[in-house]
Design a protein around this motif. Sequence first.
Motif, PDB file in Angstrom:
ATOM      1  N   LEU A  35       4.764  21.660 -14.708  1.00  0.00           N
ATOM      2  CA  LEU A  35       4.207  22.884 -15.279  1.00  0.00           C
ATOM      3  C   LEU A  35       3.303  22.525 -16.449  1.00  0.00           C
ATOM      4  CD1 LEU A  35       7.365  25.213 -15.396  1.00  0.00           C
ATOM      5  CD2 LEU A  35       5.440  25.350 -13.815  1.00  0.00           C
ATOM      6  N   HIS A  36       2.284  23.342 -16.636  1.00  0.00           N
ATOM      7  CA  HIS A  36       1.339  23.124 -17.732  1.00  0.00           C
ATOM      8  C   HIS A  36       1.023  24.476 -18.373  1.00  0.00           C
ATOM      9  CE1 HIS A  36       0.864  19.150 -16.004  1.00  0.00           C
ATOM     10  NE2 HIS A  36       0.662  19.740 -14.835  1.00  0.00           N
ATOM     11  N   PRO A  37       1.997  25.043 -19.097  1.00  0.00           N
ATOM     12  CA  PRO A  37       1.762  26.373 -19.672  1.00  0.00           C
ATOM     13  C   PRO A  37       0.679  26.333 -20.755  1.00  0.00           C
ATOM     14  CG  PRO A  37       3.771  25.432 -20.557  1.00  0.00           C
ATOM     15  CD  PRO A  37       3.300  24.506 -19.476  1.00  0.00           C
ATOM     16  N   ALA A  38       0.008  27.467 -20.887  1.00  0.00           N
ATOM     17  CA  ALA A  38      -0.954  27.615 -21.986  1.00  0.00           C
ATOM     18  C   ALA A  38      -0.158  27.834 -23.277  1.00  0.00           C
ATOM     19  CB  ALA A  38      -1.860  28.803 -21.701  1.00  0.00           C
ATOM     20  N   ARG A  39      -0.840  27.694 -24.385  1.00  0.00           N
ATOM     21  CA  ARG A  39      -0.210  27.902 -25.693  1.00  0.00           C
ATOM     22  C   ARG A  39      -1.022  28.931 -26.475  1.00  0.00           C
ATOM     23  NH1 ARG A  39       4.529  24.566 -26.700  1.00  0.00           N
ATOM     24  NH2 ARG A  39       4.448  23.027 -25.044  1.00  0.00           N
ATOM     25  N   ASP A  40      -0.304  29.752 -27.236  1.00  0.00           N
ATOM     26  CA  ASP A  40      -1.007  30.682 -28.111  1.00  0.00           C
ATOM     27  C   ASP A  40      -1.327  29.983 -29.429  1.00  0.00           C
ATOM     28  OD1 ASP A  40       1.335  30.734 -29.660  1.00  0.00           O
ATOM     29  OD2 ASP A  40       1.930  32.741 -28.971  1.00  0.00           O
ATOM     30  N   SER A  41      -1.909  30.700 -30.369  1.00  0.00           N
ATOM     31  CA  SER A  41      -2.339  30.091 -31.631  1.00  0.00           C
ATOM     32  C   SER A  41      -1.164  29.561 -32.451  1.00  0.00           C
ATOM     33  CB  SER A  41      -3.146  31.096 -32.460  1.00  0.00           C
ATOM     34  OG  SER A  41      -2.359  32.242 -32.736  1.00  0.00           O
ATOM     35  N   ALA A  42       0.035  30.073 -32.186  1.00  0.00           N
ATOM     36  CA  ALA A  42       1.225  29.590 -32.883  1.00  0.00           C
ATOM     37  C   ALA A  42       1.915  28.458 -32.120  1.00  0.00           C
ATOM     38  CB  ALA A  42       2.210  30.742 -33.100  1.00  0.00           C
ATOM     39  N   GLY A  43       1.346  28.050 -30.989  1.00  0.00           N
ATOM     40  CA  GLY A  43       1.916  26.955 -30.215  1.00  0.00           C
ATOM     41  C   GLY A  43       2.986  27.376 -29.226  1.00  0.00           C
ATOM     42  N   ARG A  44       3.230  28.681 -29.093  1.00  0.00           N
ATOM     43  CA  ARG A  44       4.235  29.162 -28.134  1.00  0.00           C
ATOM     44  C   ARG A  44       3.663  29.133 -26.721  1.00  0.00           C
ATOM     45  NH1 ARG A  44       4.993  33.101 -32.522  1.00  0.00           N
ATOM     46  NH2 ARG A  44       3.250  34.160 -31.516  1.00  0.00           N
ATOM     47  N   ARG A  45       4.516  28.744 -25.790  1.00  0.00           N
ATOM     48  CA  ARG A  45       4.114  28.705 -24.392  1.00  0.00           C
ATOM     49  C   ARG A  45       3.919  30.130 -23.880  1.00  0.00           C
ATOM     50  NH1 ARG A  45       8.206  25.245 -25.365  1.00  0.00           N
ATOM     51  NH2 ARG A  45       8.050  23.131 -24.539  1.00  0.00           N
ATOM     52  N   TYR A  46       2.960  30.285 -22.995  1.00  0.00           N
ATOM     53  CA  TYR A  46       2.886  31.511 -22.212  1.00  0.00           C
ATOM     54  C   TYR A  46       2.415  31.146 -20.815  1.00  0.00           C
ATOM     55  CZ  TYR A  46      -2.186  31.843 -23.137  1.00  0.00           C
ATOM     56  OH  TYR A  46      -3.531  31.598 -23.224  1.00  0.00           O
ATOM     57  N   TYR A  47       2.842  31.970 -19.895  1.00  0.00           N
ATOM     58  CA  TYR A  47       2.647  31.683 -18.480  1.00  0.00           C
ATOM     59  C   TYR A  47       1.903  32.826 -17.817  1.00  0.00           C
ATOM     60  CZ  TYR A  47       6.304  28.276 -19.408  1.00  0.00           C
ATOM     61  OH  TYR A  47       7.032  27.238 -19.918  1.00  0.00           O
ATOM     62  N   GLY A  48       1.080  32.479 -16.842  1.00  0.00           N
ATOM     63  CA  GLY A  48       0.357  33.460 -16.054  1.00  0.00           C
ATOM     64  C   GLY A  48       0.884  33.517 -14.634  1.00  0.00           C
ATOM     65  N   GLU A  49       0.212  34.317 -13.831  1.00  0.00           N
ATOM     66  CA  GLU A  49       0.627  34.509 -12.443  1.00  0.00           C
ATOM     67  C   GLU A  49       0.606  33.193 -11.662  1.00  0.00           C
ATOM     68  OE1 GLU A  49      -1.429  36.824  -8.905  1.00  0.00           O
ATOM     69  OE2 GLU A  49      -0.601  38.214 -10.394  1.00  0.00           O
ATOM     70  N   ASP A  50      -0.395  32.350 -11.887  1.00  0.00           N
ATOM     71  CA  ASP A  50      -0.452  31.056 -11.204  1.00  0.00           C
ATOM     72  C   ASP A  50       0.775  30.209 -11.528  1.00  0.00           C
ATOM     73  OD1 ASP A  50      -2.879  31.737 -10.070  1.00  0.00           O
ATOM     74  OD2 ASP A  50      -4.070  30.561 -11.486  1.00  0.00           O
ATOM     75  N   ASP A  51       1.233  30.280 -12.774  1.00  0.00           N
ATOM     76  CA  ASP A  51       2.443  29.537 -13.167  1.00  0.00           C
ATOM     77  C   ASP A  51       3.662  30.061 -12.414  1.00  0.00           C
ATOM     78  OD1 ASP A  51       1.245  27.830 -15.228  1.00  0.00           O
ATOM     79  OD2 ASP A  51       1.041  29.692 -16.385  1.00  0.00           O
ATOM     80  N   ALA A  52       3.717  31.380 -12.230  1.00  0.00           N
ATOM     81  CA  ALA A  52       4.857  31.968 -11.512  1.00  0.00           C
ATOM     82  C   ALA A  52       4.892  31.475 -10.064  1.00  0.00           C
ATOM     83  CB  ALA A  52       4.782  33.492 -11.569  1.00  0.00           C
ATOM     84  N   TYR A  53       3.723  31.400  -9.432  1.00  0.00           N
ATOM     85  CA  TYR A  53       3.691  30.882  -8.062  1.00  0.00           C
ATOM     86  C   TYR A  53       4.086  29.405  -8.039  1.00  0.00           C
ATOM     87  CZ  TYR A  53       1.698  35.110  -6.092  1.00  0.00           C
ATOM     88  OH  TYR A  53       1.513  36.394  -5.662  1.00  0.00           O
ATOM     89  N   ARG A  54       3.707  28.688  -9.045  1.00  0.00           N
ATOM     90  CA  ARG A  54       4.065  27.264  -9.135  1.00  0.00           C
ATOM     91  C   ARG A  54       5.581  27.115  -9.280  1.00  0.00           C
ATOM     92  NH1 ARG A  54       0.279  23.199 -10.345  1.00  0.00           N
ATOM     93  NH2 ARG A  54       1.262  21.241 -10.906  1.00  0.00           N
TER      94      ARG A  54
END
Length: 150
Positions: A35-54
């Motif tokens: 998995l390669h989640p994106a990070r917000d400005s505070a460094g917290r992971r967030y996931y999109g629909e593509d991540d859910a399918y993964r």
Amino acid sequence: MKSSPQDVRWSIGDLAGRFELETHVLRHWEDKGLLHPARDSAGRRYYGEDDAYRVAAIIASKESGMSLDQIRTLVDASADGRRDALKQHLVELDRREAELARSRHMTEHALECRAHDITTCPSFQAHVADIVEGTRRGLPWVNGHGTHSS
């Protein structure tokens, strides 16, 4: 109006909850390169629909018996060896399927056998007599060299 895949943003807890996983599982898969989640400005992971399918693909692959290394090859478009990993997995699935068929056959025989103790069943004894006598080694339904018939 339906949101686009780019609009979906789940926290690690939200995504884990959708799949009834603990959050540490998603972190572990990230550490393993799955998995390669994106990070917000505070460094917290967030996931999109593509991540859910993964995540769904990882879970389905794990349930089929694939290792995390095999799964990484499967979900990494740049990885070499995808076809080889899948072919090896099919060989393993065939082996497991044959093992289950042999187990089912033995269990069905034991269920239908008139002998309460399978070791006293004349058919079973005849089937393994050469092993007991020492002229053959290994059980045929374990090593694939025969079948057990009633």
